[in-house]
Design an enzyme around this catalytic site. Structure first.
Site, PDB file in Angstrom:
ATOM      1  N   SER A  97      15.804  20.919 -16.670  1.00 47.50           N
ATOM      2  CA  SER A  97      14.610  21.694 -16.996  1.00 47.50           C
ATOM      3  C   SER A  97      15.057  22.941 -17.746  1.00 47.50           C
ATOM      4  CB  SER A  97      13.896  22.064 -15.701  1.00 47.50           C
ATOM      5  OG  SER A  97      13.224  23.298 -15.836  1.00 47.50           O
ATOM      6  N   LYS A 133      16.792  21.371 -11.417  1.00 46.08           N
ATOM      7  CA  LYS A 133      16.104  20.113 -11.730  1.00 46.08           C
ATOM      8  C   LYS A 133      16.988  19.086 -12.420  1.00 46.08           C
ATOM      9  CE  LYS A 133      12.243  19.125 -11.556  1.00 46.08           C
ATOM     10  NZ  LYS A 133      11.112  19.588 -12.356  1.00 46.08           N
ATOM     11  N   HIS A 187       0.834  -1.219   0.000  1.00 41.37           N
ATOM     12  CA  HIS A 187       0.000   0.000   0.000  1.00 41.37           C
ATOM     13  C   HIS A 187       0.862   1.260   0.000  1.00 41.37           C
ATOM     14  CE1 HIS A 187      -3.320  -2.706   1.295  1.00 41.37           C
ATOM     15  NE2 HIS A 187      -2.360  -3.262   2.004  1.00 41.37           N
ATOM     16  N   GLU A 220      10.145   7.865 -17.097  1.00 38.61           N
ATOM     17  CA  GLU A 220       8.845   8.503 -17.370  1.00 38.61           C
ATOM     18  C   GLU A 220       8.374   8.159 -18.779  1.00 38.61           C
ATOM     19  OE1 GLU A 220       8.393  12.666 -15.242  1.00 38.61           O
ATOM     20  OE2 GLU A 220      10.370  12.438 -16.118  1.00 38.61           O
TER      21      GLU A 220
END
Ligand code: ARG
Length: 478
Positions: free
Chosen positions: A280, A286, A159, A293
């Site tokens: 970024s 970043k 979970h 992804e």
């Protein structure tokens, strides 16, 4: 007959509307099948000459002409356009230009319907082999990482809540197992891809005395479709392949999701290397996990292709319908996507990330994921498990209120909770021990994990030593 549409019979008086011609054409994507189309046609020509439908010399002219087209294609000199409609017509036309009228005999006792089915199966056979090899390469990287991290601990979750600590190797080997099933599944599917529809004709077979088993043998198919209607309209093998591709993507996507979480500042379990991360355009701090992804994102495409083909098939009356032309882009894109994702994940895990063992160790020392072990400690001393479980729940609650961990309790506090506690409790709840103690078969205990690595290595090596044979025959399993 109209010049721009010379393939149709004299029944047609005018050419296709140019927009309809473009709409109808598949040459811009089915050119991908050309090498398989040539090979399939060569086998068909050999069969025709073997049974005497054409002469031996005609058979040779066809085979050689087809080979010449292969050379032209490889040299970039054969680039058919929309006027050819599809790869099958393109090849037949070029053949006739090269070898003259005998080229017009190639299509005897054959239809594009059994031809395209043959091409697609030959193509998928090759792609299955390639994907299986890439799975093996990825598994090798997982195995290598696992060997390095048997005693590296990582929180285990259910979970997405801290559950019990794990050996990082155990976690990685879970993916080895998933990929093992993917490899086996593709091998099983290969068997059903490897059946020849050639000679089923348009739908009903042919009036010529063909030898379907002979052309199947030349193309290394293991058997032939028993029913001509089924042979030209079956796409089960393609759906099965898309299913296998989808499951590979499920596995890669789950791992991707974990890497994305692990690379976040909140987890900080891995650092992404510059070679596999991107920045970024606006936020200079970043470092983004684009590779996992994208893998996670591309998974949706592959599922879409599976869904698309299922829906395409479900209402089709027998036998061939032009709808079936739509199967190809789904297959081609799935093949490319699955291969690219396997390659990218292999590089990412091999050299694109580093596990932060300091952070992982701190993580497993900072939580209550040893609570089960306290309950196990008591039940090993005769307290019924459910009773022990309830008692430990109380302890956790008290600790949380006091901002303490289980290891912070004094022996007196332990014994006040239950007289069965003794100084052994501290060892029992130390994360390293917590992991080591789960020594049941298939568990995360280090001894088990070492056995698992050994077994996986043996499986991998058995595959490697038998590779050539397996490669040629598409033999399943080990
Ligand atoms: N391009 C077609 C396809 O991919 C080839 C088969 C065409 N057959 C036909 N009866 N129109 O399905």
């Amino acid at each position: 007959m109209n010049n721009s549409s010379p393939t149709w019979s004299q029944r047609f008086e005018t050419a296709l509307h140019p927009t309809i011609a473009r709409f109808n054409a598949s040459i811009h994507f089915d050119i991908e099948l050309i090498e398989y189309d040539l090979t399939g046609s060569q086998a068909h020509a050999q069969m025709l000459s073997k049974v005497g439908i054409i002469s031996q010399s005609e058979g040779e002219q066809l085979v050689n002409g087809l080979e010449q087209i292969r050379q032209e294609y490889r040299e970039g000199k054969f680039q058919p356009g929309v006027e050819a409609e599809d790869v099958h017509f393109a090849v037949e036309r070029r053949l006739t230009e090269l070898v003259g009228d005998v080229g017009k005999k190639l299509h005897t006792a054959r239809s594009r319907n059994d031809q395209v089915g043959t091409d697609t199966r030959l193509y998928l056979r090759d792609q299955i082999d390639r994907i299986r090899l890439k799975i093996r390469e990825f598994q090798a990287v997982l195995l290598h990482l696992a060997e390095q991290h048997v005693e590296t601990l990582i929180p285990g979750y259910t979970h997405l809540q801290r559950a019990q600590p794990l050996s990082l190797a155990h976690h990685l080997l879970a993916y080895f197992e998933m990929l093992q099933r993917d490899w086996e599944r593709l091998g099983e599917i290969y068997q059903r891809v490897n059946i020849s529809p050639l000679g089923c004709g348009a739908l009903a077979g042919t009036t010529f005395p063909i030898d379907r088993h002979y052309s199947a043998e030349l193309l290394h198919f293991t058997s032939v479709y028993a029913n001509s209607l089924d042979g030209v309209s079956d796409r089960d093998f393609a759906i099965e392949f898309l299913t296998a591709g989808s499951l590979i993507m499920v596995h890669l996507s789950r791992l991707s999701e974990e890497v994305i979480l692990w690379a976040s500042q909140e987890f900080s379990f891995v650092t992404l290397k510059d070679s596999c991360a991107t920045g970024s355009s606006i936020m200079p701090q970043k470092k983004n996990p684009d590779v996992p992804e994208l893998v996670r994102g591309k998974t949706g495409r592959v599922f879409g292709h599976l869904q698309g083909l299922l829906v395409l098939m479900k209402g089709l009356p027998l036998a061939y319908n032009k709808d079936l032309q739509e199967d190809k882009e789904a297959l081609f894109d799935t093949v490319k996507t699955v291969q690219a994702c396997l390659e990218a994940m292999t590089i990412l895990l091999r050299e694109g990330l580093e596990f932060r063992t300091d952070r992982l160790l701190a993580a497993v020392n900072e939580d209550f994921s040893n609570a089960t072990d306290v309950a196990d400690f008591l039940s090993a001393r005769g307290v019924p498990f459910r009773e022990a479980y309830n008692l430990v729940g109380q302890v956790v609650k008290t600790c949380l209120a006091a901002d303490k961990l289980l290891k912070d309790l004094t022996l007196e506090e332990w014994q006040a909770l239950h007289p069965a506690f003794d100084a052994g409790i501290y060892d029992a709840i130390a994360p390293h021990h917590v992991v080591a103690a789960r020594n049941s078969y298939g568990g995360t205990g280090f001894e088990q994990v070492r056995h698992a690595i050994q077994r996986s290595q043996e499986r991998w090596e058995r595959w490697e030593s038998g590779r050539v044979g397996e490669w040629e025959s598409g033999r399943v399993g080990e």
